[in-house]
Write a protein that holds these residues in place. Structure first.
Motif, PDB file in Angstrom:
ATOM      1  N   GLY A  94       0.794  -1.228   0.000  1.00 13.05           N
ATOM      2  CA  GLY A  94       0.000   0.000   0.000  1.00 13.05           C
ATOM      3  C   GLY A  94       0.821   1.271   0.000  1.00 13.05           C
ATOM      4  N   GLU A  95       2.119   1.167   0.351  1.00 14.14           N
ATOM      5  CA  GLU A  95       2.961   2.362   0.322  1.00 14.14           C
ATOM      6  C   GLU A  95       3.276   2.739  -1.138  1.00 14.14           C
ATOM      7  OE1 GLU A  95       3.002   3.727   2.971  1.00 14.14           O
ATOM      8  OE2 GLU A  95       2.907   2.168   4.505  1.00 14.14           O
ATOM      9  N   TYR A  96       3.472   4.028  -1.385  1.00  9.63           N
ATOM     10  CA  TYR A  96       3.622   4.494  -2.760  1.00  9.63           C
ATOM     11  C   TYR A  96       4.556   5.691  -2.845  1.00  9.63           C
ATOM     12  CZ  TYR A  96       0.590   8.350  -1.386  1.00  9.63           C
ATOM     13  OH  TYR A  96       0.076   9.463  -0.751  1.00  9.63           O
ATOM     14  N   VAL A  97       4.994   5.951  -4.059  1.00  9.85           N
ATOM     15  CA  VAL A  97       5.727   7.164  -4.389  1.00  9.85           C
ATOM     16  C   VAL A  97       5.152   7.721  -5.685  1.00  9.85           C
ATOM     17  CG1 VAL A  97       7.943   8.165  -5.077  1.00  9.85           C
ATOM     18  CG2 VAL A  97       7.875   6.436  -3.277  1.00  9.85           C
ATOM     19  N   ARG A  98       5.018   9.051  -5.765  1.00  9.24           N
ATOM     20  CA  ARG A  98       4.630   9.727  -7.002  1.00  9.24           C
ATOM     21  C   ARG A  98       5.722  10.734  -7.360  1.00  9.24           C
ATOM     22  NH1 ARG A  98      -0.812  10.086  -4.474  1.00  9.24           N
ATOM     23  NH2 ARG A  98      -2.066   8.425  -5.397  1.00  9.24           N
ATOM     24  N   PHE A  99       6.032  10.786  -8.644  1.00  8.66           N
ATOM     25  CA  PHE A  99       7.036  11.718  -9.143  1.00  8.66           C
ATOM     26  C   PHE A  99       6.459  12.451 -10.343  1.00  8.66           C
ATOM     27  CE2 PHE A  99      10.473  12.673 -12.185  1.00  8.66           C
ATOM     28  CZ  PHE A  99      11.264  13.500 -11.404  1.00  8.66           C
ATOM     29  N   THR A 100       6.572  13.785 -10.337  1.00  5.67           N
ATOM     30  CA  THR A 100       5.980  14.605 -11.392  1.00  5.67           C
ATOM     31  C   THR A 100       7.033  15.485 -12.055  1.00  5.67           C
ATOM     32  OG1 THR A 100       3.841  14.717 -10.249  1.00  5.67           O
ATOM     33  CG2 THR A 100       4.275  16.419 -11.891  1.00  5.67           C
ATOM     34  N   ALA A 150      10.493   7.604  -9.898  1.00  7.38           N
ATOM     35  CA  ALA A 150       9.644   7.408  -8.722  1.00  7.38           C
ATOM     36  C   ALA A 150      10.182   6.282  -7.851  1.00  7.38           C
ATOM     37  CB  ALA A 150       8.209   7.118  -9.153  1.00  7.38           C
ATOM     38  N   LEU A 151      10.583   5.163  -8.469  1.00  8.00           N
ATOM     39  CA  LEU A 151      11.113   4.029  -7.713  1.00  8.00           C
ATOM     40  C   LEU A 151      12.334   4.432  -6.895  1.00  8.00           C
ATOM     41  CD1 LEU A 151      10.880   1.139 -10.338  1.00  8.00           C
ATOM     42  CD2 LEU A 151       9.543   1.367  -8.228  1.00  8.00           C
ATOM     43  N   ALA A 152      13.162   5.285  -7.459  1.00  8.90           N
ATOM     44  CA  ALA A 152      14.397   5.707  -6.775  1.00  8.90           C
ATOM     45  C   ALA A 152      14.103   6.504  -5.520  1.00  8.90           C
ATOM     46  CB  ALA A 152      15.260   6.529  -7.727  1.00  8.90           C
ATOM     47  N   ARG A 153      12.877   6.987  -5.391  1.00  8.99           N
ATOM     48  CA  ARG A 153      12.529   7.830  -4.255  1.00  8.99           C
ATOM     49  C   ARG A 153      11.849   7.079  -3.115  1.00  8.99           C
ATOM     50  NH1 ARG A 153      13.687  10.803  -8.437  1.00  8.99           N
ATOM     51  NH2 ARG A 153      14.279  12.987  -8.170  1.00  8.99           N
ATOM     52  N   PHE A 154      11.752   5.751  -3.225  1.00 11.23           N
ATOM     53  CA  PHE A 154      11.376   4.966  -2.045  1.00 11.23           C
ATOM     54  C   PHE A 154      12.527   5.044  -1.042  1.00 11.23           C
ATOM     55  CE2 PHE A 154       8.204   2.661  -4.649  1.00 11.23           C
ATOM     56  CZ  PHE A 154       7.158   2.609  -3.743  1.00 11.23           C
ATOM     57  N   GLY A 174       5.830  18.901 -23.845  1.00  7.53           N
ATOM     58  CA  GLY A 174       5.361  19.985 -22.989  1.00  7.53           C
ATOM     59  C   GLY A 174       4.322  19.559 -21.969  1.00  7.53           C
ATOM     60  N   THR A 175       4.020  18.262 -21.912  1.00 10.89           N
ATOM     61  CA  THR A 175       3.011  17.747 -20.989  1.00 10.89           C
ATOM     62  C   THR A 175       3.627  17.365 -19.652  1.00 10.89           C
ATOM     63  OG1 THR A 175       1.670  16.878 -22.809  1.00 10.89           O
ATOM     64  CG2 THR A 175       1.267  15.951 -20.627  1.00 10.89           C
ATOM     65  N   ALA A 176       2.977  17.731 -18.561  1.00 13.29           N
ATOM     66  CA  ALA A 176       3.395  17.287 -17.231  1.00 13.29           C
ATOM     67  C   ALA A 176       2.831  15.897 -16.985  1.00 13.29           C
ATOM     68  CB  ALA A 176       2.906  18.249 -16.159  1.00 13.29           C
ATOM     69  N   VAL A 177       3.684  14.992 -16.512  1.00 17.29           N
ATOM     70  CA  VAL A 177       3.251  13.625 -16.224  1.00 17.29           C
ATOM     71  C   VAL A 177       3.611  13.265 -14.790  1.00 17.29           C
ATOM     72  CG1 VAL A 177       3.438  12.872 -18.631  1.00 17.29           C
ATOM     73  CG2 VAL A 177       5.396  12.588 -17.088  1.00 17.29           C
ATOM     74  N   THR A 178       2.834  12.352 -14.233  1.00 22.24           N
ATOM     75  CA  THR A 178       3.081  11.864 -12.882  1.00 22.24           C
ATOM     76  C   THR A 178       3.180  10.351 -12.902  1.00 22.24           C
ATOM     77  OG1 THR A 178       1.928  13.701 -11.797  1.00 22.24           O
ATOM     78  CG2 THR A 178       2.163  11.665 -10.535  1.00 22.24           C
TER      79      THR A 178
END
Length: 221
Positions: A94-100, A150-154, A174-178
């Motif tokens: 259930g733990e997660y990381v999001r990177f934008t 994102a994985l690197a930020r666990f 030019g699109t922001a992605v998460t």
């Protein structure tokens, strides 16, 4: 579709101009620094924040998002990170990381230069306009790279074992992605199965998949 292609590129160009390549040289160096940044993040460097609070991502509120983590060396102030847990010992299902981040023109040009993928679909607007996409799009593997970020930020040291990807939609330059990585199963011996996805700032899922990783305790400094 919108495009950030510089005006100096002519309509009949088949590859970016030398001037355009020169303009991204600094960004290429920053790409290597970003890899170092990811390593430092994997070693457990993180902001002091309460569990399950994190930092708002641009996907949810780009106007009011907090500043990115200042402790991460070589970071970009436009990058945003949110994670549900800061301590390695608290990792669980259930733990997660999001990177934008925004996939901009310099990202696409630098990736083409580094990888050798100079498909005109990504680089030449006049060519891309004649395709089913109606304009330039980012490389799929470039967009998928945000999953690795994102994985690197666990908390801890994350090591890729495998990654399955389904590319569902293109990403305009030019699109922001998460990218979101969520632990869905503990496999034992510090191995985890994760659901991985990438969404645009309009909540369109462009990549969906699954990863198997090892997350080890951070090295002692």
């Amino acid at each position: 579709m919108s495009s950030n292609r510089p005006e100096s590129d002519t309509a009949d160009s088949t590859v970016p101009s030398n001037e355009h390549w020169s303009s991204v040289s600094k960004h290429v160096v920053n790409s290597y620094l970003e890899a170092n940044n990811a390593l430092l993040a994997a070693m457990g460097l993180s902001p002091s924040s309460d569990r399950h609070t994190g930092t708002l991502t641009a996907r949810h509120s780009p106007e009011t998002a907090e500043a990115p983590i200042t402790e991460l060396a070589f970071g970009d102030e436009s990058w945003l990170m949110e994670r549900s847990v800061d301590d390695y010992d608290d990792l669980d299902v259930g733990e997660y990381v999001r990177f934008t981040k925004t996939i901009d023109d310099t990202d696409v040009s630098a990736f083409a230069h580094i990888s050798g993928d100079t498909n005109q679909l990504h680089l030449v607007e006049s060519f891309a306009e004649q395709t089913q996409f109606g304009g330039r799009i980012a490389h799929g593997t470039l967009v998928a790279g945000t999953i690795s970020a994102a994985l690197a930020r666990f908390p801890g040291l994350t090591i890729y074992l495998s990654q399955d990807l389904e590319f569902r939609a293109p990403v305009e330059v030019g699109t922001a992605v998460t990218a979101t990585c969520e632990i869905v199963e503990e496999l034992g011996e510090t191995r985890y199965r994760l659901h991985t996805s990438v969404e645009t700032d309009e909540a369109v899922t462009v990549i969906d998949g699954e990863a198997i990783v090892v997350i080890k305790s951070p090295p002692e400094h």
